[in-house]
Design a protein around this motif. Structure first.
Motif: not given
Length: 234
Positions: A2, A6-7, A73-74, A77, A199, A202-203, A207
């Motif tokens: 990932s 995202n992390r 970040g969400l 993505a 979460c 998300l990871v 990419t």
């Protein structure tokens, strides 16, 4: 593997949910906290447990602060359809971050005997929290609709967010009725669980690769033109 952003966003989301849980844990000893019908009792109990009230206030504020990079970040993505919900989440978090600190101010910095002012600060904190639940519930619905359009996000996560968002919007009534304050006991775990689960998802999202550098648009358009000239010359 990932993407690193995202992390980072997922880690911020875990911290946001964790600080929310800590804030609730610290407020368990404070009688009538965040209830509209007994603000005077809330203020008295907060004075008796000023340490717990202060830690609870700071935990809630930190939770709101970590929600901002998480939702950014969400949205990155998921795609562009998530940005309206993300913007509303940021607005809700900023409003509630300020309101969450007011109990700390009430028990730490007010002179002795200013009970009316202290209760007013707690009433403002309660109202800010109610507004947060309204805006956060709407943003959950918007984020979930954006998730439904993204093929790489599980559909059940979108459905969970829709249900949790509608439930959370109902908590806005805690500013004036104890029924809505009691409903938070049900809606709160639902949206906290949804935040934790986003979460984890998300990871695992793919990419987004950067676009390769390309030649100027003018040069790309010149090739067909040159080819047509050579054909006509023949």
């Amino acid at each position: 593997m990932s993407a690193e952003p995202n992390r980072v966003a997922a880690g911020c989301g875990v911290l946001a949910a964790s600080f929310c849980v800590l804030g609730v844990a610290f407020s368990l000893d404070i009688e009538a906290a965040y209830r509209p019908e007994t603000i005077d009792r809330w203020y008295y109990a907060a004075q008796q447990h000023s340490g717990a009230a202060s830690w609870s206030a700071w935990c809630f504020t930190l939770a709101m602060a970590f929600m901002v990079p998480w939702v950014a970040g969400l949205a990155r993505a998921i795609g562009p359809y998530a940005w309206p919900g993300a913007a509303l989440t940021m607005m809700a978090a900023i409003i509630n971050a300020g309101g969450s600190l007011l109990p700390f101010v009430a028990v730490t910095h007010l002179p002795h005997g200013e009970d009316a002012l202290g209760q007013t600060l707690l009433a403002i904190a309660l109202t800010a929290d109610a507004l947060f639940n309204l805006l956060w519930g709407v943003s959950m619905v918007l984020l979930s609709l954006a998730m439904a359009r993204a093929t790489h996000v599980p559909m059940w996560l979108s459905g969970w967010g829709l249900v949790g968002g509608v439930m959370t919007m109902g908590v806005v009534g805690q500013a004036w009725t104890p029924v809505a304050a009691d409903f938070l006991l049900l809606a709160g775990p639902v949206w906290l669980g949804w935040l934790f689960t986003t979460c984890a998802v998300l990871v695992r999202l793919p990419t987004r690769k950067a676009r390769p550098e390309s030649e100027p648009a003018g040069r790309k358009q010149d090739f067909p033109y040159v080819a047509r000239q050579s054909v006509s010359a023949k």
